[in-house]
Enzyme design. Structure first.
Site, PDB file in Angstrom:
ATOM      1  N   ALA A  10       9.190  -9.686   2.634  1.00 46.83           N
ATOM      2  CA  ALA A  10       9.189 -10.038   1.217  1.00 46.83           C
ATOM      3  C   ALA A  10       9.386  -8.776   0.393  1.00 46.83           C
ATOM      4  CB  ALA A  10       7.879 -10.722   0.839  1.00 46.83           C
ATOM      5  N   LYS A 207      -4.680   5.473  -3.837  1.00 49.80           N
ATOM      6  CA  LYS A 207      -4.646   5.934  -2.449  1.00 49.80           C
ATOM      7  C   LYS A 207      -5.984   6.543  -2.050  1.00 49.80           C
ATOM      8  CE  LYS A 207       0.312   6.845  -2.833  1.00 49.80           C
ATOM      9  NZ  LYS A 207       1.352   7.890  -2.994  1.00 49.80           N
TER      10      LYS A 207
END
EC number: 1.1.1.3
Length: 452
Positions: A10, A207
């Site tokens: 996707a 992150k």
């Protein structure tokens, strides 16, 4: 040999196209290494007519990722759409709920929904892998989740955003302004048209939140991260750092303390001799400090189609081999609540740059404000406004400038609260113009990273 592992991809941007190309080119090698074939059977994107540089003719086409996620024709949803909500969130939720594995490069999605999705994956006996979401091609997730399972991690930190590192590198090497370097980064494709997410530190923070959970076995808490970007870094800061033996890097830092876990994203002055100071351009670096292993520094490309695709396919290969790991290295139900550390003294001290009016008593006023907050000054230097190649004339007979002059102060270790309070007091004394600049200093000569 087992039946093929069927993938649905996707998102067909740069990374998606690179993943497809990698699987097409290395399919035979992957089948041998994983002991089963890996096949892409379907893709999803909005525009079917766009040329993506790869052959998509053999794959079923879906106009939306959610329909693909519900399809019984796939075993793994590879989500490369991006965004913390919207189609990416809906597709990942649907895939996990229906018992499909998920591989994603979406740090924003995991920073917001990671704990919920980890529980959902584990409840349905499937994997939620995200190596590509942190530092691109650097295998830091596997390192923390598997290779360092026998260690107690005390600190994880590093350069996690290539856009910021590229800008700071160009500013230092070529004497360019932040604005000039940003425009060049956008021209080269290193920065988005709207670069705010990168340059304000948000990308690094997402992150870092995931690294914190992996390193310390706690729930993610991106809202608890102290956040400061690089938009206020000037060439004057870069030059002063260079003269003092430092380089400026945007670091993400998480470390365990006696009172909890500290998370920070901010510019830091690191010694030129340190490993982290030598990471230039769009490269990323992550340093992990642990009790038995000591310090490990991983360096590599932090972005780009091929580097990110390498990590995506590594996650797919784990699934193909049947390596089912808890998303954050331990069961999601056993992750500890995040406890934010209390503010402590910064051992490296601070770099302070002021623009001081040249009038009697100015320096004495500044020193008094610092002393009232128990801040000791290692040095205070007045720098003449002159080209870098020209040495300032500090002789007694030299004419005194009338315009505000740059003044640099280096402090010994102190708390951030005291520094900010002292600078606010100085601002009220009418001895400086503009906003003071404060950058944390890392003093350890052999350190890979900076302390927050």
């Amino acid at each position: 040999m087992q039946d093929a592992l069927r993938l649905g991809v996707a998102g067909l941007g740069t990374v998606g196209a690179s993943v497809i190309r990698l699987v097409q080119e290395h399919g035979k090698h992957l089948a041998v290494r994983c002991r089963r074939p890996i096949e892409i059977v379907a893709v999803a994107a909005r525009d079917k007519t766009r040329d993506r540089g790869v052959d998509l003719s053999g794959y079923a086409w879906y106009d939306d990722a959610l329909t693909l996620a519900h399809s019984n024709s796939i075993d793994v949803l590879v989500e490369l759409i991006g965004g913390e909500d919207g189609p990416a969130e809906a597709a990942v939720r649907a895939a996990l709920t229906s018992g499909k594995h998920v591989v994603t490069a979406n740090k924003a999605l995991l920073a917001k929904h990671g704990m919920e999705f980890a529980k959902l994956a584990e409840a349905n006996g499937v994997s939620l892998n995200f190596e590509a979401a942190i530092a691109g091609g650097i295998p830091i997730v596997k390192t923390l989740r598997e290779s360092m399972a026998g260690n107690s991690v005390t600190r994880v930190s590093g350069i996690l955003n290539g856009t910021c590192n590229y800008i700071l590198t160009r500013m230092e090497r070529e004497g360019l302004s932040f604005e000039e370097c940003l425009r060049e980064a956008q021209r080269l494709g290193y920065a988005e048209a709207d670069p705010t997410f990168d340059i304000e530190g948000n990308d690094t923070a997402h992150k870092l939140a995931l690294l914190t959970s992996l390193a310390f076995g706690c729930q993610t808490s991106v809202d608890s991260i102290y956040l400061e970007g690089i938009t206020e870094i000037t060439t004057a800061d870069i030059e002063a750092a260079d003269e003092l033996g430092y380089r400026i890097k945007l670091l993400g830092i998480a470390q365990r303390t006696d009172t909890g876990i500290e998370q920070r994203v901010h510019p830091t002055m690191v010694p030129k001799s340190s490993a982290i100071a030598r990471i230039d351009g769009v490269l990323n670096a992550v340093a992990v400090e642990a009790d038995y292993l000591g310090e490990v520094v991983l360096v590599g490309p932090g972005a780009g189609g091929n580097a990110t695709a390498s990590s995506v396919v590594a996650d797919i290969a784990d699934i193909a081999r049947g390596d089912l790991m808890p998303t954050m290295g331990r069961p999601a139900t056993e992750l500890e609540p995040y406890t934010r550390a209390r503010m402590r003294r910064h051992e490296g001290g601070y770099f302070i740059r002021l623009s001081v009016f040249d009038k009697p008593g100015a320096f004495a006023t500044i020193a008094r404000c610092m002393a009232e907050k128990n801040i000791s000054l290692e040095s205070i230097v007045q720098r003449r406004r002159a080209p870098r190649s020209e040495a300032p004339d500090l002789s007694a007979d030299a004419p005194r400038p009338t315009a505000p002059q740059p003044v640099i102060m280096i402090t010994y270790e102190t708390t951030e609260a005291d520094i900010k309070a002292a600078l606010e007091a100085i601002g009220r004394e009418n001895v400086i113009v503009g906003k003071p600049r404060m950058i944390r200093i890392e003093r350890k000569p052999d350190a890979g990273t900076a302390q927050g």
